[in-house]
Design an enzyme around this catalytic site. Structure first.
Site, PDB file in Angstrom:
ATOM      1  N   ASP A  18       3.168 -18.509  -4.770  1.00 29.31           N
ATOM      2  CA  ASP A  18       2.497 -18.569  -3.476  1.00 29.31           C
ATOM      3  C   ASP A  18       3.215 -17.597  -2.552  1.00 29.31           C
ATOM      4  O   ASP A  18       4.378 -17.797  -2.200  1.00 29.31           O
ATOM      5  CB  ASP A  18       2.565 -19.990  -2.919  1.00 29.31           C
ATOM      6  N   SER A  46      -7.625  -2.053   4.133  1.00 30.19           N
ATOM      7  CA  SER A  46      -9.037  -2.316   4.418  1.00 30.19           C
ATOM      8  C   SER A  46      -9.488  -1.338   5.493  1.00 30.19           C
ATOM      9  O   SER A  46      -8.672  -0.846   6.279  1.00 30.19           O
ATOM     10  CB  SER A  46      -9.216  -3.756   4.921  1.00 30.19           C
ATOM     11  N   TYR A  99      -7.500 -11.212  11.098  1.00 32.59           N
ATOM     12  CA  TYR A  99      -7.511 -10.387   9.883  1.00 32.59           C
ATOM     13  C   TYR A  99      -7.345  -8.889  10.168  1.00 32.59           C
ATOM     14  O   TYR A  99      -6.464  -8.252   9.576  1.00 32.59           O
ATOM     15  CB  TYR A  99      -8.787 -10.646   9.084  1.00 32.59           C
ATOM     16  N   LYS A 140      -4.267  -6.127   9.006  1.00 35.17           N
ATOM     17  CA  LYS A 140      -4.501  -4.889   8.267  1.00 35.17           C
ATOM     18  C   LYS A 140      -4.056  -3.661   9.074  1.00 35.17           C
ATOM     19  O   LYS A 140      -3.607  -2.662   8.503  1.00 35.17           O
ATOM     20  CB  LYS A 140      -5.970  -4.785   7.867  1.00 35.17           C
TER      21      LYS A 140
END
Length: 249
Positions: free
Chosen positions: A64, A145, A162, A166
């Site tokens: 993890d 991304s 998010y 990135k």
């Protein structure tokens, strides 16, 4: 790819999507591949999806990436059992359906930060330690991304934290390039920024909004990664952006 044959590649988030595709492509191209993910059994199942001669080169460790100690322990096992790390693919990432202004979303926000930023830092540190101790040569990939360069605009949709994670990856790519050079190594770093990719990470709500939009396949990203690995030792692809034809994001 000859210079990478029988060298060790570590792929995070290897149980599905881009990570699983990278595991298969790297193994088929002669590398010993260790996949890290919480769903270890799904990585092990990838042995049946590679060439027969590559099956013994696919290995799995449950990890993890939100847990620093699990990462440290995993890399100790990798180096002891398979050899020094030559290639790292920082692929693991997550997204949550929430808004930054929502109440009671602290754990969602923290999970995204811990996976998309802190996990990358910890895995890169452990890999670089191995690379530096064994000749100072290697290649670190950051699966970024397009949202690390601009925030896509989908009506009535928030990407919450998010894109911020990135954007951090984009900045980290340049920081790593400078640090690898400053520390007198020839370790390369490459950020790969795909547009929409048909993977499990896309929430059903967003997938419905993009029902008629073009998508990349995970294999498209894995193919680009192999291309970057084949560049001559003096060539570094710093940033590679990939979009499907017709993408409007």
């Amino acid at each position: 790819m000859e210079r990478w044959h029988n060298r060790v590649a570590v792929v995070t988030g290897a149980s599905a999507g881009i990570g699983a595709a990278c595991v298969k492509y790297l193994a088929n191209n002669g590398m010993i591949v260790v996949g890290l993910a919480r769903r270890k059994e799904r990585i092990e199942a990838l042995r049946e999806q590679v060439e027969a001669t590559a099956r013994d080169r696919v290995h799995a460790i449950q990890c993890d990436l939100r847990d620093q100690q699990q990462i440290i322990d995993a890399f100790k096992v990798i180096v002891a059992e398979y050899g020094p790390v030559a290639v790292l693919v920082n692929n693991a990432g997550t997204v949550r359906v929430t808004n930054l202004v929502d109440d009671n979303n602290q754990q969602d926000i923290q999970d995204v930060i811990d996976t998309n930023i802190v996990g990358v830092v910890n895995c890169t540190r452990e890999s670089f330690r191995s690379m530096k101790a064994h000749g100072g040569v290697g290649h670190v990939f950051l699966i970024n991304s397009i949202s690390g360069h601009y925030v896509p605009n989908i009506p009535n949709t928030s990407f919450n934290i998010y894109p911020s994670t990135k954007y951090a990856v984009t900045a980290m790519t340049e920081v790593y390039r400078r640090e690898f050079l400053m520390l007198d190594t020839k370790v390369k770093v490459t950020s790969i920024s795909p547009g929409a990719v048909d993977t499990e990470i896309i929430a059903s709500e967003i997938r419905e909004l993009l029902a008629n939009a073009p998508f990349l396949q995970p294999e498209d990203v894995a193919d680009a990664l192999i291309y970057c690995l084949q560049t001559p030792p003096h060539v570094q692809i710093h940033e590679l952006t990939i979009k499907p034809i017709g993408e409007l994001l």
